[in-house]
Design a protein around this motif. Structure first.
Motif, mmCIF file in Angstrom:
data_model
loop_
_atom_site.group_PDB
_atom_site.id
_atom_site.type_symbol
_atom_site.label_atom_id
_atom_site.label_comp_id
_atom_site.label_asym_id
_atom_site.label_seq_id
_atom_site.Cartn_x
_atom_site.Cartn_y
_atom_site.Cartn_z
ATOM 1 N N ASP A 45 0.801 -1.228 0.000
ATOM 2 C CA ASP A 45 0.000 0.000 0.000
ATOM 3 C C ASP A 45 0.833 1.278 0.000
ATOM 4 O O ASP A 45 0.326 2.343 0.335
ATOM 5 C CB ASP A 45 -0.963 0.040 1.196
ATOM 6 C CG ASP A 45 -2.058 -1.001 1.084
ATOM 7 O OD1 ASP A 45 -2.494 -1.274 -0.050
ATOM 8 O OD2 ASP A 45 -2.476 -1.529 2.121
ATOM 9 N N SER A 46 2.121 1.193 -0.353
ATOM 10 C CA SER A 46 2.936 2.408 -0.282
ATOM 11 C C SER A 46 4.103 2.475 -1.250
ATOM 12 O O SER A 46 4.652 3.554 -1.450
ATOM 13 C CB SER A 46 3.473 2.586 1.143
ATOM 14 O OG SER A 46 4.220 1.464 1.531
ATOM 15 N N VAL A 47 4.495 1.377 -1.881
ATOM 16 C CA VAL A 47 5.637 1.392 -2.803
ATOM 17 C C VAL A 47 5.099 1.178 -4.214
ATOM 18 O O VAL A 47 4.592 0.104 -4.546
ATOM 19 C CB VAL A 47 6.671 0.310 -2.435
ATOM 20 C CG1 VAL A 47 7.830 0.321 -3.430
ATOM 21 C CG2 VAL A 47 7.193 0.524 -1.019
ATOM 22 N N TYR A 48 5.205 2.213 -5.044
ATOM 23 C CA TYR A 48 4.676 2.204 -6.406
ATOM 24 C C TYR A 48 5.719 1.649 -7.362
ATOM 25 O O TYR A 48 6.803 2.219 -7.504
ATOM 26 C CB TYR A 48 4.276 3.617 -6.831
ATOM 27 C CG TYR A 48 3.260 4.234 -5.905
ATOM 28 C CD1 TYR A 48 1.906 3.956 -6.057
ATOM 29 C CD2 TYR A 48 3.651 5.071 -4.865
ATOM 30 C CE1 TYR A 48 0.968 4.508 -5.196
ATOM 31 C CE2 TYR A 48 2.715 5.627 -4.002
ATOM 32 C CZ TYR A 48 1.382 5.339 -4.175
ATOM 33 O OH TYR A 48 0.467 5.878 -3.320
ATOM 34 N N PHE A 49 5.401 0.534 -8.007
ATOM 35 C CA PHE A 49 6.311 -0.127 -8.939
ATOM 36 C C PHE A 49 5.852 0.182 -10.356
ATOM 37 O O PHE A 49 4.712 -0.104 -10.719
ATOM 38 C CB PHE A 49 6.299 -1.643 -8.681
ATOM 39 C CG PHE A 49 7.206 -2.419 -9.583
ATOM 40 C CD1 PHE A 49 8.579 -2.395 -9.402
ATOM 41 C CD2 PHE A 49 6.683 -3.181 -10.612
ATOM 42 C CE1 PHE A 49 9.426 -3.117 -10.233
ATOM 43 C CE2 PHE A 49 7.510 -3.913 -11.447
ATOM 44 C CZ PHE A 49 8.883 -3.881 -11.263
ATOM 45 N N LEU A 50 6.750 0.757 -11.143
ATOM 46 C CA LEU A 50 6.405 1.130 -12.512
ATOM 47 C C LEU A 50 6.572 -0.052 -13.447
ATOM 48 O O LEU A 50 7.586 -0.743 -13.423
ATOM 49 C CB LEU A 50 7.285 2.286 -12.987
ATOM 50 C CG LEU A 50 7.171 3.571 -12.172
ATOM 51 C CD1 LEU A 50 8.108 4.644 -12.723
ATOM 52 C CD2 LEU A 50 5.734 4.072 -12.139
ATOM 53 N N GLY A 51 5.569 -0.266 -14.267
ATOM 54 C CA GLY A 51 5.582 -1.346 -15.242
ATOM 55 C C GLY A 51 5.447 -0.787 -16.638
ATOM 56 O O GLY A 51 6.023 0.248 -16.973
ATOM 57 N N ARG A 52 4.638 -1.411 -17.464
ATOM 58 C CA ARG A 52 4.446 -0.987 -18.841
ATOM 59 C C ARG A 52 2.986 -1.194 -19.198
ATOM 60 O O ARG A 52 2.403 -2.222 -18.869
ATOM 61 C CB ARG A 52 5.358 -1.795 -19.767
ATOM 62 C CG ARG A 52 5.323 -1.356 -21.189
ATOM 63 C CD ARG A 52 5.963 0.023 -21.381
ATOM 64 N NE ARG A 52 5.766 0.461 -22.740
ATOM 65 C CZ ARG A 52 5.093 1.565 -23.063
ATOM 66 N NH1 ARG A 52 4.592 2.340 -22.147
ATOM 67 N NH2 ARG A 52 4.953 1.911 -24.308
ATOM 68 N N GLU A 97 13.887 6.384 -13.029
ATOM 69 C CA GLU A 97 13.079 5.944 -11.894
ATOM 70 C C GLU A 97 12.268 4.710 -12.255
ATOM 71 O O GLU A 97 11.645 4.660 -13.305
ATOM 72 C CB GLU A 97 12.137 7.062 -11.453
ATOM 73 C CG GLU A 97 11.355 6.729 -10.203
ATOM 74 C CD GLU A 97 10.514 7.903 -9.712
ATOM 75 O OE1 GLU A 97 9.335 7.658 -9.410
ATOM 76 O OE2 GLU A 97 11.029 9.020 -9.633
ATOM 77 N N TRP A 98 12.276 3.725 -11.350
ATOM 78 C CA TRP A 98 11.478 2.515 -11.550
ATOM 79 C C TRP A 98 10.478 2.310 -10.408
ATOM 80 O O TRP A 98 9.605 1.456 -10.485
ATOM 81 C CB TRP A 98 12.370 1.286 -11.727
ATOM 82 C CG TRP A 98 13.368 1.066 -10.628
ATOM 83 C CD1 TRP A 98 14.650 1.554 -10.582
ATOM 84 C CD2 TRP A 98 13.172 0.338 -9.419
ATOM 85 N NE1 TRP A 98 15.256 1.165 -9.408
ATOM 86 C CE2 TRP A 98 14.368 0.410 -8.674
ATOM 87 C CE3 TRP A 98 12.095 -0.381 -8.879
ATOM 88 C CZ2 TRP A 98 14.531 -0.201 -7.436
ATOM 89 C CZ3 TRP A 98 12.252 -0.985 -7.647
ATOM 90 C CH2 TRP A 98 13.463 -0.893 -6.940
ATOM 91 N N SER A 99 10.596 3.122 -9.349
ATOM 92 C CA SER A 99 9.689 2.995 -8.226
ATOM 93 C C SER A 99 9.744 4.255 -7.373
ATOM 94 O O SER A 99 10.725 4.995 -7.403
ATOM 95 C CB SER A 99 10.093 1.776 -7.377
ATOM 96 O OG SER A 99 9.175 1.555 -6.326
ATOM 97 N N SER A 100 8.675 4.479 -6.624
ATOM 98 C CA SER A 100 8.623 5.585 -5.670
ATOM 99 C C SER A 100 7.698 5.155 -4.535
ATOM 100 O O SER A 100 7.095 4.090 -4.595
ATOM 101 C CB SER A 100 8.098 6.859 -6.340
ATOM 102 O OG SER A 100 6.770 6.671 -6.793
ATOM 103 N N THR A 101 7.607 5.992 -3.522
ATOM 104 C CA THR A 101 6.726 5.655 -2.407
ATOM 105 C C THR A 101 5.693 6.749 -2.192
ATOM 106 O O THR A 101 5.821 7.850 -2.718
ATOM 107 C CB THR A 101 7.510 5.470 -1.087
ATOM 108 O OG1 THR A 101 8.018 6.739 -0.663
ATOM 109 C CG2 THR A 101 8.641 4.463 -1.240
ATOM 110 N N SER A 125 15.513 9.864 -0.093
ATOM 111 C CA SER A 125 14.336 10.079 0.741
ATOM 112 C C SER A 125 13.540 11.276 0.262
ATOM 113 O O SER A 125 14.044 12.150 -0.449
ATOM 114 C CB SER A 125 14.749 10.302 2.197
ATOM 115 O OG SER A 125 15.357 9.151 2.705
ATOM 116 N N HIS A 126 12.303 11.322 0.706
ATOM 117 C CA HIS A 126 11.365 12.375 0.346
ATOM 118 C C HIS A 126 11.857 13.772 0.692
ATOM 119 O O HIS A 126 11.413 14.746 0.113
ATOM 120 C CB HIS A 126 10.030 12.126 1.039
ATOM 121 C CG HIS A 126 10.135 12.253 2.535
ATOM 122 N ND1 HIS A 126 10.632 11.237 3.320
ATOM 123 C CD2 HIS A 126 9.844 13.272 3.364
ATOM 124 C CE1 HIS A 126 10.636 11.637 4.581
ATOM 125 N NE2 HIS A 126 10.151 12.854 4.644
#
Length: 178
Positions: A45-52, A97-101, A125-126
């Protein structure tokens, strides 16, 4: 990651030749395996993983194209949002970037077109503090973020958020910013 999350791999296919052709470098093998198993979405619920092809919010190439255009926009001056680096441009050296929170932490690779296959993870970090360099794979870094409470400043296991995954489903994730 599959065992950690209890996820059933999706077996997604992607045109990696086209994606890597646009970037001008191959992507990390384990990133491609993560994408094929999970697609784009949110871990714990907090780590956004970028896909395609997961809609704008989770689309790896769309996010990279936007970051690159902003980084190269001369009207914004010569300071990069990823200083002291630049956003990777084909044939060059920079971050992707491949992920963010949800807290605006950023997880990237430092890609150098002259060193294909070498993908250190850079994370910050943020608060816009310094970049942290990790000589580990994408999947190892992501695993440590989710499961290792001592992996500071990025480990989230200490917050007891669980180790879940929710797919992006082709639309923005409840309107939450990335």
């Amino acid at each position: 990651m599959i065992e950690l999350t209890g996820w059933e791999p999706l077996g997604i296919s992607a045109d990696w030749a086209a994606i890597e052709g646009e970037l001008g470098v191959p992507l990390p093998t384990d990133y491609k395996e993560l994408y094929e198993a999970f697609g784009g979405g949110v871990f714990s619920d907090s780590v956004y993983f970028l896909g395609r092809d997961e809609g704008v919010s989770f689309d790896f190439l769309t996010q990279w194209r936007v970051s690159l255009s902003v980084d190269q926009d001369s009207r914004l001056g010569d300071v990069s949002a990823v200083d002291p680096y630049a956003v990777y441009a084909p044939g060059g050296k920079g971050v992707v970037e491949w992920s963010s929170t949800e807290w605006a932490d950023e997880y990237c690779w430092l890609i150098d077109a002259e060193r294909p296959g070498d993908y250190p993870v850079l994370a910050r970090s943020h608060d816009g503090g310094p970049w942290h360099w990790y000589d580990m794979s994408t999947s190892e870094f992501l695993y440590r973020v989710l499961a290792d409470a001592d992996f500071q400043p990025f480990g989230i296991a200490q917050y007891d958020l669980g180790t879940t995954f929710k797919p992006g489903s082709g639309h923005p994730f409840d309107g939450r910013p990335l």
